[in-house]
Write a protein that holds these residues in place. Structure first.
Motif, PDB file in Angstrom:
ATOM      1  N   LEU A 161       0.822  -1.204   0.000  1.00  0.00           N
ATOM      2  CA  LEU A 161       0.000   0.000   0.000  1.00  0.00           C
ATOM      3  C   LEU A 161       0.859   1.258   0.000  1.00  0.00           C
ATOM      4  O   LEU A 161       0.553   2.242  -0.692  1.00  0.00           O
ATOM      5  CB  LEU A 161      -0.939  -0.007   1.212  1.00  0.00           C
ATOM      6  N   SER A 162       1.934   1.235   0.795  1.00  0.00           N
ATOM      7  CA  SER A 162       2.830   2.395   0.829  1.00  0.00           C
ATOM      8  C   SER A 162       3.467   2.624  -0.533  1.00  0.00           C
ATOM      9  O   SER A 162       3.589   3.770  -0.995  1.00  0.00           O
ATOM     10  CB  SER A 162       3.913   2.192   1.891  1.00  0.00           C
ATOM     11  N   LYS A 163       3.868   1.532  -1.192  1.00  0.00           N
ATOM     12  CA  LYS A 163       4.463   1.669  -2.523  1.00  0.00           C
ATOM     13  C   LYS A 163       3.450   2.208  -3.528  1.00  0.00           C
ATOM     14  O   LYS A 163       3.793   3.038  -4.380  1.00  0.00           O
ATOM     15  CB  LYS A 163       4.972   0.298  -2.991  1.00  0.00           C
ATOM     16  N   SER A 164       2.198   1.789  -3.402  1.00  0.00           N
ATOM     17  CA  SER A 164       1.151   2.293  -4.296  1.00  0.00           C
ATOM     18  C   SER A 164       0.947   3.792  -4.109  1.00  0.00           C
ATOM     19  O   SER A 164       0.810   4.545  -5.085  1.00  0.00           O
ATOM     20  CB  SER A 164      -0.157   1.547  -4.047  1.00  0.00           C
ATOM     21  N   VAL A 165       0.939   4.225  -2.842  1.00  0.00           N
ATOM     22  CA  VAL A 165       0.785   5.661  -2.560  1.00  0.00           C
ATOM     23  C   VAL A 165       1.954   6.443  -3.142  1.00  0.00           C
ATOM     24  O   VAL A 165       1.777   7.527  -3.723  1.00  0.00           O
ATOM     25  CB  VAL A 165       0.658   5.892  -1.050  1.00  0.00           C
ATOM     26  N   GLN A 166       3.165   5.920  -2.999  1.00  0.00           N
ATOM     27  CA  GLN A 166       4.344   6.601  -3.538  1.00  0.00           C
ATOM     28  C   GLN A 166       4.269   6.720  -5.050  1.00  0.00           C
ATOM     29  O   GLN A 166       4.551   7.779  -5.617  1.00  0.00           O
ATOM     30  CB  GLN A 166       5.605   5.851  -3.124  1.00  0.00           C
ATOM     31  N   ILE A 167       3.879   5.640  -5.716  1.00  0.00           N
ATOM     32  CA  ILE A 167       3.786   5.680  -7.179  1.00  0.00           C
ATOM     33  C   ILE A 167       2.722   6.679  -7.628  1.00  0.00           C
ATOM     34  O   ILE A 167       2.925   7.442  -8.582  1.00  0.00           O
ATOM     35  CB  ILE A 167       3.483   4.272  -7.724  1.00  0.00           C
ATOM     36  N   GLN A 168       1.573   6.703  -6.941  1.00  0.00           N
ATOM     37  CA  GLN A 168       0.522   7.653  -7.302  1.00  0.00           C
ATOM     38  C   GLN A 168       0.980   9.086  -7.100  1.00  0.00           C
ATOM     39  O   GLN A 168       0.679   9.974  -7.911  1.00  0.00           O
ATOM     40  CB  GLN A 168      -0.730   7.372  -6.468  1.00  0.00           C
ATOM     41  N   THR A 169       1.730   9.332  -6.028  1.00  0.00           N
ATOM     42  CA  THR A 169       2.254  10.679  -5.787  1.00  0.00           C
ATOM     43  C   THR A 169       3.214  11.101  -6.885  1.00  0.00           C
ATOM     44  O   THR A 169       3.160  12.241  -7.381  1.00  0.00           O
ATOM     45  CB  THR A 169       2.961  10.732  -4.424  1.00  0.00           C
ATOM     46  N   LEU A 170       4.085  10.194  -7.298  1.00  0.00           N
ATOM     47  CA  LEU A 170       5.027  10.515  -8.359  1.00  0.00           C
ATOM     48  C   LEU A 170       4.315  10.734  -9.694  1.00  0.00           C
ATOM     49  O   LEU A 170       4.692  11.609 -10.481  1.00  0.00           O
ATOM     50  CB  LEU A 170       6.057   9.391  -8.489  1.00  0.00           C
ATOM     51  N   LEU A 171       3.276   9.936  -9.956  1.00  0.00           N
ATOM     52  CA  LEU A 171       2.518  10.125 -11.192  1.00  0.00           C
ATOM     53  C   LEU A 171       1.831  11.485 -11.220  1.00  0.00           C
ATOM     54  O   LEU A 171       1.752  12.137 -12.272  1.00  0.00           O
ATOM     55  CB  LEU A 171       1.495   9.001 -11.350  1.00  0.00           C
ATOM     56  N   ARG A 172       1.320  11.925 -10.057  1.00  0.00           N
ATOM     57  CA  ARG A 172       0.710  13.267  -9.998  1.00  0.00           C
ATOM     58  C   ARG A 172       1.758  14.339 -10.260  1.00  0.00           C
ATOM     59  O   ARG A 172       1.468  15.363 -10.900  1.00  0.00           O
ATOM     60  CB  ARG A 172       0.042  13.476  -8.643  1.00  0.00           C
ATOM     61  N   ALA A 173       2.972  14.128  -9.746  1.00  0.00           N
ATOM     62  CA  ALA A 173       4.031  15.103  -9.990  1.00  0.00           C
ATOM     63  C   ALA A 173       4.401  15.150 -11.472  1.00  0.00           C
ATOM     64  O   ALA A 173       4.585  16.230 -12.046  1.00  0.00           O
ATOM     65  CB  ALA A 173       5.254  14.763  -9.136  1.00  0.00           C
ATOM     66  N   PHE A 174       4.517  13.974 -12.104  1.00  0.00           N
ATOM     67  CA  PHE A 174       4.791  13.943 -13.543  1.00  0.00           C
ATOM     68  C   PHE A 174       3.678  14.635 -14.322  1.00  0.00           C
ATOM     69  O   PHE A 174       3.930  15.389 -15.275  1.00  0.00           O
ATOM     70  CB  PHE A 174       4.934  12.499 -14.022  1.00  0.00           C
ATOM     71  N   GLU A 175       2.433  14.382 -13.927  1.00  0.00           N
ATOM     72  CA  GLU A 175       1.305  15.009 -14.617  1.00  0.00           C
ATOM     73  C   GLU A 175       1.342  16.518 -14.476  1.00  0.00           C
ATOM     74  O   GLU A 175       1.061  17.254 -15.435  1.00  0.00           O
ATOM     75  CB  GLU A 175      -0.002  14.458 -14.055  1.00  0.00           C
ATOM     76  N   ALA A 176       1.695  16.993 -13.281  1.00  0.00           N
ATOM     77  CA  ALA A 176       1.763  18.439 -13.061  1.00  0.00           C
ATOM     78  C   ALA A 176       2.843  19.070 -13.930  1.00  0.00           C
ATOM     79  O   ALA A 176       2.632  20.125 -14.540  1.00  0.00           O
ATOM     80  CB  ALA A 176       2.040  18.722 -11.579  1.00  0.00           C
ATOM     81  N   ARG A 177       4.010  18.415 -14.013  1.00  0.00           N
ATOM     82  CA  ARG A 177       5.079  18.973 -14.841  1.00  0.00           C
ATOM     83  C   ARG A 177       4.696  18.971 -16.314  1.00  0.00           C
ATOM     84  O   ARG A 177       4.919  19.971 -17.023  1.00  0.00           O
ATOM     85  CB  ARG A 177       6.371  18.169 -14.636  1.00  0.00           C
ATOM     86  N   ASP A 178       4.111  17.874 -16.805  1.00  0.00           N
ATOM     87  CA  ASP A 178       3.704  17.826 -18.208  1.00  0.00           C
ATOM     88  C   ASP A 178       2.636  18.872 -18.513  1.00  0.00           C
ATOM     89  O   ASP A 178       2.638  19.476 -19.595  1.00  0.00           O
ATOM     90  CB  ASP A 178       3.185  16.430 -18.547  1.00  0.00           C
TER      91      ASP A 178
END
Length: 232
Positions: free
Chosen positions: A170-187
């Motif tokens: 679950l912690s790894k899933s939260v981390q991946i989702q957070t990073l995906l949101r960061a990538f989306e924000a930059r794009d």
């Protein structure tokens, strides 16, 4: 600036008043020893911001950062050990992931935007701390209740192992989702910047076309004008 899908309640500008309360040098902030922390802040042009993270011996510190917005999408990154030794140095990078085995003391990491005189940067970073000692203590608390488990089909150790596995996933899933949101924000910031540039140059081209058309009409009209003077 910094239009992101991340909640803005998590964005924090570091005030000088807060920095003055810290024991480390000015321009630093300290995180609570949580196992997973992420942070988004604005780094002004010509500024350098540093943060401190207390660590234990034989623990692990993983740090990932991304420049979400700002000209060039780059920043200088430094990671220093408690004795001041430089462990990591990234020059003008847009993102990076670094993992170090730690010892007792405060680790300092800095984001440097002094090379830019105009553009501020929006930076996201995440800290992942492993082997901080809390899980080991919880396991010791569980063990004192493990009595007479031979009669059970599943021992408490097995339950604990399953719970820890679910927690880690679950912690790894939260981390991946957070990073995906960061990538989306930059794009998204890049796309909006490109959209503004396309609109600007489209208007410039339209203005040039109008001026050229007016000049051509004037020149053609002047060619057919009779400039001879009439004689009486």
């Amino acid at each position: 600036m910094g239009r992101m899908p991340l909640p803005w309640s998590r964005r924090l500008l570091l005030p000088l008043g807060c920095l003055a309360l810290l024991l480390p040098p000015p321009g630093a902030a300290e995180f609570s020893p949580s196992l997973d922390s992420d942070f988004t802040f604005t780094l002004p042009a010509g500024r350098k911001e540093c943060f401190y993270q207390p660590m234990r011996k034989e623990a692990s510190l993983e740090l990932e950062y991304q420049v979400l917005d700002g000209a060039g999408l780059d920043v200088d990154f430094h990671l220093l050990s408690p004795n001041g030794e430089t462990l990591v140095f990234d020059e003008r990078k847009s993102d990076g992931v670094h993992t170090v085995e730690t010892e007792d003391g405060d680790y300092m990491f800095c984001f440097d935007n002094t090379f830019s005189t105009i553009s501020e940067k929006v930076i996201f970073f995440e800290l992942i701390l492993d082997n901080m000692g809390e899980d080991g203590q919880n396991q010791e608390d569980w063990k004192k209740y493990v009595t007479g488990t031979d009669l059970l089909d599943m021992k408490l150790e097995d339950i604990l192992e399953s719970i820890n596995s679910v927690k880690a996933r679950l912690s790894k899933s939260v981390q991946i989702q957070t990073l995906l949101r960061a990538f989306e924000a930059r794009d998204r910031n890049i796309q909006e910047s490109n959209f503004d540039r396309v609109n600007f140059w489209s208007m410039v081209n339209l203005g040039v076309m109008v001026v050229v058309s007016a000049v051509q009409v004037y020149m053609l009209k002047s060619l057919f004008e009779d400039k001879r003077k009439s004689r009486t």
